[in-house]
Design an enzyme around this catalytic site. Structure first.
Site, PDB file in Angstrom:
ATOM      1  N   ARG A 191      57.866  -3.497  18.608  1.00 42.91           N
ATOM      2  CA  ARG A 191      58.911  -3.567  19.633  1.00 42.91           C
ATOM      3  C   ARG A 191      58.747  -2.435  20.638  1.00 42.91           C
ATOM      4  O   ARG A 191      58.909  -2.638  21.850  1.00 42.91           O
ATOM      5  CB  ARG A 191      60.300  -3.523  18.996  1.00 42.91           C
ATOM      6  CG  ARG A 191      60.645  -4.750  18.175  1.00 42.91           C
ATOM      7  CD  ARG A 191      62.069  -4.691  17.654  1.00 42.91           C
ATOM      8  NE  ARG A 191      63.043  -4.870  18.731  1.00 42.91           N
ATOM      9  CZ  ARG A 191      64.352  -4.705  18.576  1.00 42.91           C
ATOM     10  NH1 ARG A 191      64.846  -4.333  17.388  1.00 42.91           N
ATOM     11  NH2 ARG A 191      65.190  -4.893  19.569  1.00 42.91           N
ATOM     12  N   CYS A 212      67.489   3.190  19.736  1.00 43.85           N
ATOM     13  CA  CYS A 212      66.877   2.083  18.986  1.00 43.85           C
ATOM     14  C   CYS A 212      67.135   0.809  19.780  1.00 43.85           C
ATOM     15  O   CYS A 212      67.022   0.816  20.999  1.00 43.85           O
ATOM     16  CB  CYS A 212      67.446   2.013  17.576  1.00 43.85           C
ATOM     17  SG  CYS A 212      69.252   1.854  17.526  1.00 43.85           S
TER      18      CYS A 212
END
Length: 278
Positions: free
Chosen positions: A181, A239
């Site tokens: 990611r 995050c």
């Protein structure tokens, strides 16, 4: 991160078991939750740490999704958060232990919020539910009827969070998501793939041993030193939605490194990018 009297952020399953079996008054919070995983209340009903009250991450530990203003899990209104904690018998004079079954990735949000709003003694159960079971801890299936707590949320010091506008001035900006990611190779949730410019990647998985507990301090120090996250450095963490980033903040606290949280995280940053927001 404000340090509250040098209180360590973790507690072992053996230590918690000894305290509960010894009659010590400890407020235990079950924060089981997993993005796309089994429902937390169901797991709680099947068995939980004795006296533990269930805390719903979406309802109690986050405001409704905010898109370009807060991302998928904005920080909750302090008064609403405090009311949820009082419902679970949280009091300022009684220690709190939080746990989940997701390597601390959900319970860490509760740990951070309680600390941020002034609770002096809150710890994350190292290894979570699996560690409790492995340690031979008792399991209850009935929900407790805790008396009301007296916790009131302080305003929270501004220097524990960082805004999107401030990210470019952060010395070491850590992206706590999985490497794929971070590299933009996949993005299963948010608007676009990639990472905040200048961010370095320390995925939360690097904080743990194979048994799901946090690694030794010396091992963690080596991991974070590689990206410049050392005592005295200006460090912030994000995050996907501002929840699992706390896992890195806990690891850094074990090292004596103060780290701020970007609550909106990639969900806010990417939404701003696609909407043309400044």
């Amino acid at each position: 991160m404000r340090h509250t009297g040098g209180m360590k952020p973790l507690i072992s399953a053996d230590d918690l078991r000894a305290r509960l079996e010894g009659g010590e008054q400890v407020t235990v919070l079950d924060v089981r939750y997993r993005m796309g995983g089994p429902c937390g209340p169901g797991a709680y009903a099947e068995g939980h740490v004795p006296s533990a009250a269930y805390v719903d991450l979406d309802a109690d530990l986050a405001a409704p999704p905010g898109g370009t203003q807060g991302g998928r899990h904005p920080l909750p209104d302090p008064a609403r958060f405090a009311a949820a904690m009082r419902r679970c018998a949280v009091s300022a004079h009684r220690p709190v232990v939080v746990y989940d079954d997701w390597q601390g990735l959900a319970a860490g949000r509760c740990w951070w919020l309680l600390r941020h709003h002034g609770h002096p003694d809150v710890r994350l159960l190292d290894g979570g539910w699996a560690a409790w079971v492995a340690a031979g801890g008792s399991i209850e299936t009935q929900a407790p009827e805790p008396g009301p707590g007296d916790f009131h949320a302080g305003p929270g010091p501004g220097d524990e969070v960082v805004t999107a506008e401030e990210l470019g001035r952060v010395g070491v900006l850590i992206d706590a998501r999985a490497p794929a990611r971070y590299r933009g190779e996949e993005e299963p949730v948010d608007a676009v793939a990639g990472h905040v410019p200048g961010a370095v990647n320390v995925p939360t998985s690097l904080n743990l041993t194979e048994d799901g507990c946090f690694r030794d301090v010396e091992d963690l120090r080596e991991v974070y030193a590689e990206v410049g996250a050392v005592p005295g450095a200006d460090v912030a963490v994000y995050c996907g939605s501002g929840v699992t980033a706390v896992h890195d903040i806990i690891a850094l606290e074990l090292l004596g490194v103060r780290a701020r949280l970007y609550p909106g995280s990639w969900s806010e940053w990417s939404a701003r990018a696609t909407s043309g927001s400044p």
